[in-house]
Design an enzyme around this catalytic site. Structure first.
Site, PDB file in Angstrom:
ATOM      1  N   LYS A  96      -9.270  17.116  -8.071  1.00 41.00           N
ATOM      2  CA  LYS A  96      -7.818  15.539  -7.762  1.00 41.00           C
ATOM      3  C   LYS A  96      -7.595  16.072  -6.371  1.00 41.00           C
ATOM      4  O   LYS A  96      -6.891  16.323  -6.058  1.00 41.00           O
ATOM      5  CB  LYS A  96      -7.144  15.426  -8.895  1.00 41.00           C
ATOM      6  CG  LYS A  96      -6.402  14.696  -8.855  1.00 41.00           C
ATOM      7  CD  LYS A  96      -5.895  14.570 -10.147  1.00 41.00           C
ATOM      8  CE  LYS A  96      -4.320  12.850  -9.625  1.00 41.00           C
ATOM      9  NZ  LYS A  96      -5.297  11.741  -9.640  1.00 41.00           N
ATOM     10  N   GLU A 107     -15.700   4.747 -12.160  1.00 35.18           N
ATOM     11  CA  GLU A 107     -14.843   4.297 -12.956  1.00 35.18           C
ATOM     12  C   GLU A 107     -14.241   3.306 -11.920  1.00 35.18           C
ATOM     13  O   GLU A 107     -15.013   3.179 -10.970  1.00 35.18           O
ATOM     14  CB  GLU A 107     -14.229   6.100 -12.769  1.00 35.18           C
ATOM     15  CG  GLU A 107     -14.314   6.006 -11.467  1.00 35.18           C
ATOM     16  CD  GLU A 107     -13.316   7.776 -11.918  1.00 35.18           C
ATOM     17  OE1 GLU A 107     -12.139   8.555 -12.477  1.00 35.18           O
ATOM     18  OE2 GLU A 107     -13.969   8.282 -10.788  1.00 35.18           O
ATOM     19  N   TYR A 114      -4.567  16.998  -6.100  1.00 32.81           N
ATOM     20  CA  TYR A 114      -2.656  17.125  -6.742  1.00 32.81           C
ATOM     21  C   TYR A 114      -2.690  16.951  -8.151  1.00 32.81           C
ATOM     22  O   TYR A 114      -4.105  16.649  -8.459  1.00 32.81           O
ATOM     23  CB  TYR A 114      -2.496  16.074  -5.957  1.00 32.81           C
ATOM     24  CG  TYR A 114      -3.336  14.230  -6.461  1.00 32.81           C
ATOM     25  CD1 TYR A 114      -4.877  14.465  -5.695  1.00 32.81           C
ATOM     26  CD2 TYR A 114      -2.784  13.103  -6.606  1.00 32.81           C
ATOM     27  CE1 TYR A 114      -5.018  13.042  -5.864  1.00 32.81           C
ATOM     28  CE2 TYR A 114      -3.279  11.962  -7.060  1.00 32.81           C
ATOM     29  CZ  TYR A 114      -4.696  12.116  -6.878  1.00 32.81           C
ATOM     30  OH  TYR A 114      -5.515  10.811  -6.688  1.00 32.81           O
ATOM     31  N   LEU A 156     -13.037  11.295 -12.396  1.00 29.87           N
ATOM     32  CA  LEU A 156     -12.420  12.183 -12.520  1.00 29.87           C
ATOM     33  C   LEU A 156     -11.854  12.035 -14.008  1.00 29.87           C
ATOM     34  O   LEU A 156     -12.089  10.905 -14.595  1.00 29.87           O
ATOM     35  CB  LEU A 156     -10.918  11.803 -11.874  1.00 29.87           C
ATOM     36  CG  LEU A 156      -9.343  12.503 -12.121  1.00 29.87           C
ATOM     37  CD1 LEU A 156     -10.074  13.900 -10.681  1.00 29.87           C
ATOM     38  CD2 LEU A 156      -7.879  12.078 -11.949  1.00 29.87           C
TER      39      LEU A 156
HETATM   40  N1  PDD Z   1      -5.112   8.656 -10.557  1.00 32.60           N
HETATM   41  N2  PDD Z   1      -9.424   8.829 -11.738  1.00 32.60           N
HETATM   42  C1  PDD Z   1      -9.628   7.873 -10.216  1.00 32.60           C
HETATM   43  C2  PDD Z   1     -10.281   8.054  -8.693  1.00 32.60           C
HETATM   44  C3  PDD Z   1      -8.008   8.541 -10.021  1.00 32.60           C
HETATM   45  O1  PDD Z   1      -7.235   8.150  -8.840  1.00 32.60           O
HETATM   46  C4  PDD Z   1      -7.567   8.591 -11.755  1.00 32.60           C
HETATM   47  C5  PDD Z   1      -5.416   8.325 -11.157  1.00 32.60           C
HETATM   48  C6  PDD Z   1      -7.743   8.432 -12.745  1.00 32.60           C
HETATM   49  C7  PDD Z   1      -6.923   8.820 -14.495  1.00 32.60           C
HETATM   50  O2  PDD Z   1      -6.288  10.051 -14.139  1.00 32.60           O
HETATM   51  P1  PDD Z   1      -5.513   9.907 -15.642  1.00 32.60           P
HETATM   52  O3  PDD Z   1      -5.029   9.350 -16.114  1.00 32.60           O
HETATM   53  O4  PDD Z   1      -5.053  11.869 -15.019  1.00 32.60           O
HETATM   54  O5  PDD Z   1      -3.756   9.545 -14.257  1.00 32.60           O
HETATM   55  C8  PDD Z   1      -9.179   8.098 -12.783  1.00 32.60           C
HETATM   56  C9  PDD Z   1      -3.582   8.527  -9.542  1.00 32.60           C
HETATM   57  C10 PDD Z   1      -2.656   8.242 -10.983  1.00 32.60           C
HETATM   58  C11 PDD Z   1      -3.011   8.494  -8.495  1.00 32.60           C
HETATM   59  O6  PDD Z   1      -4.074   8.789  -7.788  1.00 32.60           O
HETATM   60  O7  PDD Z   1      -2.209   7.982  -8.782  1.00 32.60           O
END
Ligand code: PDD
Length: 277
Positions: free
Chosen positions: A144, A176, A30, A200
């Protein structure tokens, strides 16, 4: 309205098969993409990460970047909200029987858009609390994946402990957050875990690094320990929906005596500027 396999339909009418591997196994990937003033923010970067996730799990990308762009814009057209959050997921598709291995199937594509209301600077300036936990996730956090059971468990823990986020550490090193990337400022240096299979690679993470460089912070992409985090000058988390958020308490330890540091407001302002270029 949502998008499902080539159609724009009301959400209540959107249905997928019980044999969909997304439902049976969480076998899918996703993206979450912010939209500001009707403009999809960093779409190319999100589509590139989507392609990487798909490649990693051997799902064919059903659309070209241009087709994605057209579908996303068409979906956005159904809403009058200028700031939105696009959720798009591709599962491997529905099979005739449940088995772990797979044959080539027709992927299921689902996209929805919801209103996005990022917190204001005034709201963020108060600072947020987090808790730490050992990172028991798998070793492919760079994908992801919609298989988010571990992240769900952490997020529920955060909710039950009334904190904003769970900050994870693997072998003592901060990786993270459960749903975000983590940054630590110490003596004018910004530290964050390097990209690779333990985190991620956040699109917002890249933007925070870009913003920090403009705000004269040195960047060091290496992991720090939990002990180092607890004695940091500043701790931030970032994600597409949270942007960059200051953390002023982790577990029972106040960061910078519980007040946001001097770098966060500058990085925040620069980041806001990036949204409108
Ligand atoms: N999640 N690390 C993890 C485990 C995450 O789930 C997310 C973001 C990020 C940050 O990634 P980005 O900056 O590309 O949004 C890092 C999204 C927002 C979610 O699962 O809803």
């Amino acid at each position: 309205m949502v998008y499902l396999n080539g159609e724009f339909i009301p959400k209540e009418q959107a249905q997928v098969s019980v044999m969909d591997r997304g439902f049976l196994f969480g076998d899918g990937v996703y993206e979450v993409i912010p939209v500001y003033s009707g403009k999809i923010f960093r779409l190319d970067e999100h589509l590139e990460r989507l392609q990487n996730s798909l490649n990693s799990v051997q799902i064919n990308n059903p659309y070209s970047p241009q087709q994605w762009r057209e579908i996303l814009h068409e979906l956005l057209g159904f809403s009058s909200e200028s700031s939105q959050s696009l959720y798009l997921q591709i599962s491997r598709g529905a099979d005739v029987s449940r088995k772990h291995s797979f044959d080539t199937l027709s992927p299921t594509v689902f996209i929805e858009s919801s209103p996005l209301t990022p917190k204001t600077k005034t709201e963020l300036e108060i600072g947020y609390r987090a808790m730490s936990q050992p990172d028991f996730r798998w070793q492919r956090c760079d994908i992801k994946s919609t298989s988010l059971l571990a992240n769900i468990m952490y997020s529920q823990q955060a909710k039950q402990n009334q904190v904003e986020e769970v900050i994870l550490h693997r072998d003592q090193l901060i990786t993270e957050g459960a749903t975000s990337n983590v940054f630590i400022v110490k003596d004018n240096v910004l530290f964050t875990h390097p990209t690779g299979n333990h985190i991620l690679s956040g699109i917002t993470r890249d933007l925070v690094l870009e913003s920090a460089k403009h705000c004269h912070l040195s960047i060091n992409e290496s992991a720090l320990t939990l002990t180092e985090l607890l004695s940091a000058d500043e701790v931030w988390i970032s994600s597409s929906t949270r942007e960059v958020m200051p953390i002023v308490q982790v577990d029972n330890q106040l960061i910078n005596n519980g007040v946001i540091g001097k770098h966060w407001p500058q990085v925040y302002d620069y980041y806001q500027g990036l949204k409108h270029v």
